[in-house]
Design a protein around this motif. Structure first.
Motif, PDB file in Angstrom:
ATOM      1  N   TYR A 178       0.844  -1.192   0.000  1.00 55.60           N
ATOM      2  CA  TYR A 178       0.000   0.000   0.000  1.00 55.60           C
ATOM      3  C   TYR A 178       0.888   1.254   0.000  1.00 55.60           C
ATOM      4  CZ  TYR A 178      -3.891  -2.895   1.871  1.00 55.60           C
ATOM      5  OH  TYR A 178      -4.859  -3.829   2.078  1.00 55.60           O
ATOM      6  N   ASP A 179       0.373   2.356  -0.554  1.00 52.75           N
ATOM      7  CA  ASP A 179       1.132   3.608  -0.476  1.00 52.75           C
ATOM      8  C   ASP A 179       1.120   4.135   0.956  1.00 52.75           C
ATOM      9  OD1 ASP A 179       1.642   3.451  -3.143  1.00 52.75           O
ATOM     10  OD2 ASP A 179      -0.164   4.560  -3.712  1.00 52.75           O
ATOM     11  N   SER A 180       0.110   3.762   1.692  1.00 53.44           N
ATOM     12  CA  SER A 180       0.044   4.079   3.122  1.00 53.44           C
ATOM     13  C   SER A 180      -0.916   3.072   3.734  1.00 53.44           C
ATOM     14  CB  SER A 180      -0.498   5.497   3.315  1.00 53.44           C
ATOM     15  OG  SER A 180      -0.883   5.672   4.659  1.00 53.44           O
ATOM     16  N   PRO A 181      -0.698   2.670   5.009  1.00 55.62           N
ATOM     17  CA  PRO A 181      -1.666   1.754   5.610  1.00 55.62           C
ATOM     18  C   PRO A 181      -3.042   2.418   5.624  1.00 55.62           C
ATOM     19  CG  PRO A 181       0.202   2.172   7.087  1.00 55.62           C
ATOM     20  CD  PRO A 181       0.348   3.097   5.940  1.00 55.62           C
ATOM     21  N   ASN A 182      -4.069   1.732   5.238  1.00 52.61           N
ATOM     22  CA  ASN A 182      -5.449   2.184   5.460  1.00 52.61           C
ATOM     23  C   ASN A 182      -6.424   1.057   5.167  1.00 52.61           C
ATOM     24  OD1 ASN A 182      -5.579   2.249   2.686  1.00 52.61           O
ATOM     25  ND2 ASN A 182      -5.656   4.464   2.505  1.00 52.61           N
ATOM     26  N   ARG A 183      -7.712   1.358   5.380  1.00 47.87           N
ATOM     27  CA  ARG A 183      -8.715   0.288   5.300  1.00 47.87           C
ATOM     28  C   ARG A 183      -8.885  -0.238   3.874  1.00 47.87           C
ATOM     29  NH1 ARG A 183     -10.859   3.424   9.625  1.00 47.87           N
ATOM     30  NH2 ARG A 183     -11.459   2.072  11.358  1.00 47.87           N
ATOM     31  N   PHE A 184      -9.406  -1.471   3.786  1.00 47.77           N
ATOM     32  CA  PHE A 184      -9.563  -2.163   2.509  1.00 47.77           C
ATOM     33  C   PHE A 184     -10.302  -1.316   1.470  1.00 47.77           C
ATOM     34  CE2 PHE A 184     -12.217  -5.274   0.013  1.00 47.77           C
ATOM     35  CZ  PHE A 184     -11.188  -5.674  -0.827  1.00 47.77           C
ATOM     36  N   MET A 185     -11.443  -0.738   1.848  1.00 48.23           N
ATOM     37  CA  MET A 185     -12.232   0.011   0.867  1.00 48.23           C
ATOM     38  C   MET A 185     -11.597   1.355   0.509  1.00 48.23           C
ATOM     39  SD  MET A 185     -14.484  -1.919  -0.265  1.00 48.23           S
ATOM     40  CE  MET A 185     -15.422  -0.813  -1.297  1.00 48.23           C
ATOM     41  N   PHE A 280       6.423   5.663   3.104  1.00 51.76           N
ATOM     42  CA  PHE A 280       5.286   6.359   3.715  1.00 51.76           C
ATOM     43  C   PHE A 280       5.561   6.716   5.173  1.00 51.76           C
ATOM     44  CE2 PHE A 280       4.524   1.758   3.935  1.00 51.76           C
ATOM     45  CZ  PHE A 280       4.416   1.569   5.300  1.00 51.76           C
ATOM     46  N   SER A 281       6.618   6.135   5.747  1.00 51.39           N
ATOM     47  CA  SER A 281       6.915   6.422   7.154  1.00 51.39           C
ATOM     48  C   SER A 281       8.356   6.921   7.325  1.00 51.39           C
ATOM     49  CB  SER A 281       6.727   5.146   7.973  1.00 51.39           C
ATOM     50  OG  SER A 281       7.449   5.227   9.173  1.00 51.39           O
ATOM     51  N   ASP A 282       8.519   8.077   7.956  1.00 51.39           N
ATOM     52  CA  ASP A 282       9.867   8.604   8.210  1.00 51.39           C
ATOM     53  C   ASP A 282      10.644   7.655   9.113  1.00 51.39           C
ATOM     54  OD1 ASP A 282       9.247  10.752   6.716  1.00 51.39           O
ATOM     55  OD2 ASP A 282       8.748  12.069   8.414  1.00 51.39           O
ATOM     56  N   LEU A 283       9.933   7.081  10.080  1.00 48.51           N
ATOM     57  CA  LEU A 283      10.571   6.173  11.035  1.00 48.51           C
ATOM     58  C   LEU A 283      11.205   4.971  10.310  1.00 48.51           C
ATOM     59  CD1 LEU A 283      10.953   5.177  14.018  1.00 48.51           C
ATOM     60  CD2 LEU A 283       8.761   3.995  13.749  1.00 48.51           C
ATOM     61  N   LEU A 284      10.440   4.385   9.371  1.00 53.92           N
ATOM     62  CA  LEU A 284      10.925   3.182   8.679  1.00 53.92           C
ATOM     63  C   LEU A 284      11.976   3.511   7.622  1.00 53.92           C
ATOM     64  CD1 LEU A 284       7.519   1.306   8.189  1.00 53.92           C
ATOM     65  CD2 LEU A 284       9.169   1.042  10.043  1.00 53.92           C
ATOM     66  N   PHE A 340      -0.094   0.663  15.667  1.00 50.48           N
ATOM     67  CA  PHE A 340       1.125   1.211  15.059  1.00 50.48           C
ATOM     68  C   PHE A 340       0.835   1.687  13.626  1.00 50.48           C
ATOM     69  CE2 PHE A 340       4.920   0.266  12.362  1.00 50.48           C
ATOM     70  CZ  PHE A 340       5.675   1.346  12.782  1.00 50.48           C
ATOM     71  N   LEU A 341       0.167   0.849  12.842  1.00 49.11           N
ATOM     72  CA  LEU A 341      -0.079   1.215  11.442  1.00 49.11           C
ATOM     73  C   LEU A 341      -1.045   2.399  11.348  1.00 49.11           C
ATOM     74  CD1 LEU A 341      -0.148  -2.347   9.835  1.00 49.11           C
ATOM     75  CD2 LEU A 341       1.586  -0.588   9.544  1.00 49.11           C
ATOM     76  N   LYS A 342      -1.983   2.460  12.301  1.00 51.18           N
ATOM     77  CA  LYS A 342      -2.892   3.615  12.312  1.00 51.18           C
ATOM     78  C   LYS A 342      -2.107   4.901  12.570  1.00 51.18           C
ATOM     79  CE  LYS A 342      -6.430   3.277  15.136  1.00 51.18           C
ATOM     80  NZ  LYS A 342      -7.725   3.217  15.758  1.00 51.18           N
ATOM     81  N   SER A 343      -1.098   4.769  13.449  1.00 46.48           N
ATOM     82  CA  SER A 343      -0.324   5.969  13.799  1.00 46.48           C
ATOM     83  C   SER A 343       0.532   6.452  12.622  1.00 46.48           C
ATOM     84  CB  SER A 343       0.561   5.690  15.017  1.00 46.48           C
ATOM     85  OG  SER A 343       1.655   4.886  14.624  1.00 46.48           O
ATOM     86  N   ILE A 344       0.859   5.567  11.689  1.00 46.41           N
ATOM     87  CA  ILE A 344       1.682   6.026  10.552  1.00 46.41           C
ATOM     88  C   ILE A 344       0.857   6.104   9.261  1.00 46.41           C
ATOM     89  CG2 ILE A 344       3.897   5.236  11.490  1.00 46.41           C
ATOM     90  CD1 ILE A 344       3.720   2.809   9.687  1.00 46.41           C
ATOM     91  N   ASP A 345      -0.458   5.968   9.377  1.00 43.74           N
ATOM     92  CA  ASP A 345      -1.327   6.123   8.201  1.00 43.74           C
ATOM     93  C   ASP A 345      -1.367   7.598   7.812  1.00 43.74           C
ATOM     94  OD1 ASP A 345      -3.378   6.537   6.452  1.00 43.74           O
ATOM     95  OD2 ASP A 345      -4.956   5.659   7.698  1.00 43.74           O
ATOM     96  N   ASN A 346      -0.704   7.923   6.711  1.00 41.40           N
ATOM     97  CA  ASN A 346      -0.708   9.323   6.276  1.00 41.40           C
ATOM     98  C   ASN A 346      -1.503   9.488   4.985  1.00 41.40           C
ATOM     99  OD1 ASN A 346       0.907   8.281   4.353  1.00 41.40           O
ATOM    100  ND2 ASN A 346       2.751   9.428   4.877  1.00 41.40           N
ATOM    101  N   SER A 347      -2.415   8.545   4.707  1.00 37.85           N
ATOM    102  CA  SER A 347      -3.154   8.597   3.440  1.00 37.85           C
ATOM    103  C   SER A 347      -4.034   9.841   3.349  1.00 37.85           C
ATOM    104  CB  SER A 347      -4.000   7.336   3.258  1.00 37.85           C
ATOM    105  OG  SER A 347      -4.761   7.089   4.404  1.00 37.85           O
ATOM    106  N   LYS A 348      -4.502  10.341   4.490  1.00 36.92           N
ATOM    107  CA  LYS A 348      -5.377  11.531   4.458  1.00 36.92           C
ATOM    108  C   LYS A 348      -4.595  12.783   4.061  1.00 36.92           C
ATOM    109  CE  LYS A 348      -9.112   9.502   6.214  1.00 36.92           C
ATOM    110  NZ  LYS A 348      -8.572   8.148   6.023  1.00 36.92           N
ATOM    111  N   THR A 349      -3.281  12.781   4.361  1.00 35.03           N
ATOM    112  CA  THR A 349      -2.485  13.964   4.075  1.00 35.03           C
ATOM    113  C   THR A 349      -1.934  13.961   2.656  1.00 35.03           C
ATOM    114  OG1 THR A 349      -0.527  12.891   4.916  1.00 35.03           O
ATOM    115  CG2 THR A 349      -1.759  14.229   6.481  1.00 35.03           C
ATOM    116  N   LYS A 350      -2.148  12.851   1.920  1.00 37.74           N
ATOM    117  CA  LYS A 350      -1.576  12.770   0.561  1.00 37.74           C
ATOM    118  C   LYS A 350      -2.433  13.495  -0.460  1.00 37.74           C
ATOM    119  CE  LYS A 350       1.475   8.908   0.721  1.00 37.74           C
ATOM    120  NZ  LYS A 350       1.755   7.569   0.409  1.00 37.74           N
TER     121      LYS A 350
END
Ligand SMILES: NC(=O)c1ccc[n+]([C@@H]2O[C@H](COP(=O)([O-])OP(=O)(O)OC[C@H]3O[C@@H](n4cnc5c(N)ncnc54)[C@H](OP(=O)(O)O)[C@@H]3O)[C@@H](O)[C@H]2O)c1
Length: 350
Positions: A178-185, A280-284, A340-350
């Motif tokens: 995924y380009d960022s973690p987020n829900r299936f739909m 998608f994550s600065d940490l990773l 953890f994945l919710k905390s790095i989900d940046n899909s809304k900011t893209k």
């Protein structure tokens, strides 16, 4: 004995302040059972025996894991194997233009392999070819593994020419996430198809292109890149996680099916690695002991070839896997992955 009498025994025991005499809660419970009915001693002895067996099994398991970890991740770096002699002249690598695939190409070139590099981007392939030509012979195949062209793999098989060329190793590395973690739909539908075509179908079809030649020569190695995402369900990475379970199970069955042909199959299940896949994550993205660079990972993983058929490929990831497997219940693991994945989900900011 009635419930009231049981309560009375417990009460008296507390009253007499004898609690401190028992070195553990289990000891306390066992003593209560003995007090209730001495005939229940057999039950206690059975539990004690079961406890001893369980503890013994744990101790032996820990010892085996420690020896295996030493052999796979430390000894393998000191005592390296001649992979080319064992498996053959050529290595085929999918997704060789970036990240882990590129580092496998560099490392296998260093081990003397001739290379067939498969990638979708012609100009990136040309740059890699140019770099590696100084060290070995290189053939490039431009192929978008996300294609639904039914002739794609016939063309690749023709270019690889696996029956006549001594293909020793296939690295099924190309993959998407995924380009960022987020829900299936919230995933675009073409991302879902990409996972099916690149992460699943390409692994199967590329294996079919090289296996007949390996079977004929009675030697070879197929490396399949699964992921830590295959251990336990990863919410917010559902399709990726499921696609890697597919790879893992396919890989393990292939290993058994072709063992008698002297063909090895290695399944890799790494945790996070600092490549463009995790950007998608600065940490990773910051290489560290926990999240190694692709170069560090490839060097470690290649050393494990011939030592084990299933590994994370990297010592620190194996340690993480060991600790979570032994000490973290499945639901804790899955829920912490979710947070953890919710905390790095940046899909809304893209
Ligand atoms: N990074 C991690 O944290 C991690 C952890 C566990 C497992 N893995 C697995 O390791 C493998 C490699 O990942 P990576 O981190 O090296 O990713 P990466 O840096 O994004 O590289 C992926 C490679 O696959 C190629 N690729 C993608 N789609 C393709 C397509 N449709 N056709 C042909 N080639 C395609 C890419 O080509 P371009 O250069 O053209 O993009 C690139 O060469 C994947 O299977 C991944 O699931 C990665």
């Amino acid at each position: 004995m009635s419930i009231e009498s049981v309560a009375e025994v417990v009460y008296k025991k507390r009253q007499r302040g004898r609690l401190s005499r028992y070195w553990s809660t289990m000891g306390f419970i066992f003593q209560i059972v003995r007090d209730i009915d001495p005939k229940l001693r057999i039950m206690i002895d059975t539990f004690t025996l079961l406890g001893l067996v369980y503890t013994g099994r744990m101790a032996i398991g820990l010892m085996i894991a420690a020896v295996r970890g030493f052999r796979v991740h430390l000894w393998s770096r000191v005592w390296t194997l001649d992979l080319k002699r064992k498996y053959g002249e050529w290595a085929v690598i999918t997704g060789a233009t970036d990240g882990i695939g590129l580092e496998y190409a560099r490392a296998l070139a260093g081990r003397g392999f001739s290379l067939i590099l498969v990638g979708r981007n012609e100009s990136k392939l040309a740059v890699v070819k140019q770099e590696l030509l100084a060290r070995t012979q290189v053939v490039t195949i431009v192929a978008d593994l996300n294609s639904d062209d039914p002739e794609l793999y016939d063309r690749i098989a023709g270019e690889i020419d696996g029956l006549n060329r001594d293909i020793g190793i296939l690295v099924n590395n190309a993959g998407v996430m995924y380009d960022s973690p987020n829900r299936f739909m919230d995933q675009p539908v073409d991302k879902v198809w990409q996972h099916i075509r690149v992460n699943i179908a390409a692994v199967l079809m590329m294996t079919r292109t090289v296996l007949p030649g390996m079977i004929r020569r009675r030697r070879g190695l197929v490396i399949n890149m699964s992921s830590i995402a295959a251990y336990k369900p990863l919410p917010l990475m559902g399709v990726y996680s499921a696609s890697k379970v597919f790879v893992e199970w396919f890989s393990k069955t292939l290993e058994i099916e072709y063992k008698s042909y002297n063909i090895d199959v290695q399944t890799l299940t790494p945790s996070y690695i600092a490549t463009k896949m995790t950007e998608f994550s600065d940490l990773l993205q910051k290489p560290s002991i926990m999240f190694p660079s692709a170069e560090t990972f490839a060097a470690n993983a290649i050393a494990t070839i011939g030592r084990t058929s299933h590994t994370t490929g990297y010592w620190c990831h194996s340690l993480q896997h060991f600790l979570t497997n032994w000490f973290v219940p499945d639901w804790v693991y899955t829920m912490s992955s979710w947070h953890f994945l919710k905390s790095i989900d940046n899909s809304k900011t893209k």
